[in-house]
Design an enzyme around this catalytic site. Structure first.
Site, PDB file in Angstrom:
ATOM      1  N   ASN A  46       2.914  -4.726  14.800  1.00  0.00           N
ATOM      2  CA  ASN A  46       2.382  -4.633  13.441  1.00  0.00           C
ATOM      3  C   ASN A  46       3.381  -3.873  12.578  1.00  0.00           C
ATOM      4  OD1 ASN A  46       1.539  -2.416  15.090  1.00  0.00           O
ATOM      5  ND2 ASN A  46      -0.178  -1.934  13.748  1.00  0.00           N
ATOM      6  N   GLU A  48       3.415  -2.144   8.951  1.00  0.00           N
ATOM      7  CA  GLU A  48       2.566  -1.706   7.839  1.00  0.00           C
ATOM      8  C   GLU A  48       3.399  -1.450   6.593  1.00  0.00           C
ATOM      9  OE1 GLU A  48       0.134   1.491   9.425  1.00  0.00           O
ATOM     10  OE2 GLU A  48      -1.018   0.026  10.607  1.00  0.00           O
ATOM     11  N   ASN A  49       2.693  -1.231   5.499  1.00  0.00           N
ATOM     12  CA  ASN A  49       3.361  -1.027   4.214  1.00  0.00           C
ATOM     13  C   ASN A  49       2.539  -0.059   3.385  1.00  0.00           C
ATOM     14  OD1 ASN A  49       4.044  -1.856   1.226  1.00  0.00           O
ATOM     15  ND2 ASN A  49       5.640  -2.753   2.488  1.00  0.00           N
ATOM     16  N   ALA A  50       3.217   0.688   2.510  1.00  0.00           N
ATOM     17  CA  ALA A  50       2.519   1.604   1.606  1.00  0.00           C
ATOM     18  C   ALA A  50       1.531   0.849   0.720  1.00  0.00           C
ATOM     19  CB  ALA A  50       3.531   2.362   0.752  1.00  0.00           C
ATOM     20  N   CYS A  57       0.031  -8.147  11.206  1.00  0.00           N
ATOM     21  CA  CYS A  57      -0.375  -7.813  12.577  1.00  0.00           C
ATOM     22  C   CYS A  57       0.712  -8.235  13.580  1.00  0.00           C
ATOM     23  CB  CYS A  57      -1.648  -8.538  12.947  1.00  0.00           C
ATOM     24  SG  CYS A  57      -3.096  -8.051  12.016  1.00  0.00           S
ATOM     25  N   GLU A  59       0.370  -9.879  16.361  1.00  0.00           N
ATOM     26  CA  GLU A  59       0.231 -11.253  16.877  1.00  0.00           C
ATOM     27  C   GLU A  59       0.929 -12.241  15.946  1.00  0.00           C
ATOM     28  OE1 GLU A  59      -2.093  -8.967  16.380  1.00  0.00           O
ATOM     29  OE2 GLU A  59      -3.876  -9.320  17.602  1.00  0.00           O
ATOM     30  N   CYS A  88      -7.613  -9.832  15.198  1.00  0.00           N
ATOM     31  CA  CYS A  88      -8.365 -10.021  13.953  1.00  0.00           C
ATOM     32  C   CYS A  88      -8.531 -11.516  13.662  1.00  0.00           C
ATOM     33  CB  CYS A  88      -7.668  -9.308  12.794  1.00  0.00           C
ATOM     34  SG  CYS A  88      -6.282 -10.234  12.092  1.00  0.00           S
ATOM     35  N   CYS A  91      -5.354 -13.505  12.657  1.00  0.00           N
ATOM     36  CA  CYS A  91      -4.477 -13.847  13.792  1.00  0.00           C
ATOM     37  C   CYS A  91      -5.079 -14.955  14.642  1.00  0.00           C
ATOM     38  CB  CYS A  91      -4.192 -12.602  14.624  1.00  0.00           C
ATOM     39  SG  CYS A  91      -3.139 -11.425  13.739  1.00  0.00           S
TER      40      CYS A  91
HETATM   41  N1  THU Z   1      -3.630  -4.950  13.879  1.00  0.00           N
HETATM   42  C1  THU Z   1      -2.858  -5.814  14.595  1.00  0.00           C
HETATM   43  O1  THU Z   1      -1.624  -5.694  14.632  1.00  0.00           O
HETATM   44  N2  THU Z   1      -3.484  -6.803  15.271  1.00  0.00           N
HETATM   45  C2  THU Z   1      -4.836  -7.003  15.267  1.00  0.00           C
HETATM   46  O2  THU Z   1      -5.301  -8.001  15.770  1.00  0.00           O
HETATM   47  C3  THU Z   1      -5.715  -5.997  14.678  1.00  0.00           C
HETATM   48  C4  THU Z   1      -5.057  -5.026  13.780  1.00  0.00           C
HETATM   49  C5  THU Z   1      -2.954  -3.879  13.152  1.00  0.00           C
HETATM   50  C6  THU Z   1      -2.988  -4.022  11.655  1.00  0.00           C
HETATM   51  C7  THU Z   1      -2.840  -2.589  11.214  1.00  0.00           C
HETATM   52  O3  THU Z   1      -1.455  -2.278  11.198  1.00  0.00           O
HETATM   53  C8  THU Z   1      -3.496  -1.781  12.319  1.00  0.00           C
HETATM   54  O4  THU Z   1      -3.576  -2.643  13.439  1.00  0.00           O
HETATM   55  C9  THU Z   1      -4.886  -1.278  11.975  1.00  0.00           C
HETATM   56  O5  THU Z   1      -5.680  -2.277  11.456  1.00  0.00           O
END
Ligand code: THU
Length: 136
Positions: A46, A48-50, A57, A59, A88, A91
């Site tokens: 994963n 992330e970003n500000a 994600c 996946e 999620c 994904c």
């Molecule tokens: N996240 C994933 O990388 N995969 C998932 O299937 C569920 C959530 C990440 C997104 C975010 O960076 C962090 O988990 C919390 O939601």
């Protein structure tokens, strides 16, 4: 099909790549590893970003990496989180695009597998190419 050794290797790859997650906002690092029919493994984390909604994600990172290298046929995807969290909905939909039978292996940070089930069971009644006039 995936044998137990391949499954262990895929979970290990997801565990290892999880260390590269860019997840300082949620502190929920996720690692994924995608096995192609050609035997290659594409990893993802994963990122992330500000601007929170821009996060991607693990996946989807793995799928998009693989597709952009010319791969479209997948056997299995392992996803590792601290607690064995489930992929999620977004994904699931992205995986479904490439096959209802892709095996999704959900494991925790110790490598313990919580669930292993095909995309069709993770995302029943899904929208797909069949719904479009073009048929995909
Ligand atoms: N996240 C994933 O990388 N995969 C998932 O299937 C569920 C959530 C990440 C997104 C975010 O960076 C962090 O988990 C919390 O939601």
């Amino acid at each position: 099909m995936i044998n137990p050794d391949q499954q262990s290797a895929l979970v290990a790859a997801a565990q290892k790549t999880r260390q590269l997650a860019y997840a300082g906002y949620s502190n929920y690092p996720v690692g994924a590893a995608l096995l192609t029919t050609s035997g290659e493994i594409y990893t993802g984390v994963n990122v992330e970003n500000a601007v929170f909604p821009l996060t991607i994600c693990a996946e989807r990172t793995a799928v998009f990496k693989a597709v952009s290298e010319g791969e479209r046929e997948f056997v299995a995807l392992a996803v590792v989180t601290r607690d064995g969290g489930s992929p999620c909905g977004s994904c699931r939909q992205v995986l479904a695009e490439f096959g209802w039978d892709i095996l999704v292996i959900i494991a925790d940070e110790r490598g313990v597998v919580h669930q292993a089930l095909p995309v069709k069971d993770l995302l029943p009644h899904a929208f797909g190419a069949k719904n479009l006039a073009s048929g995909g």
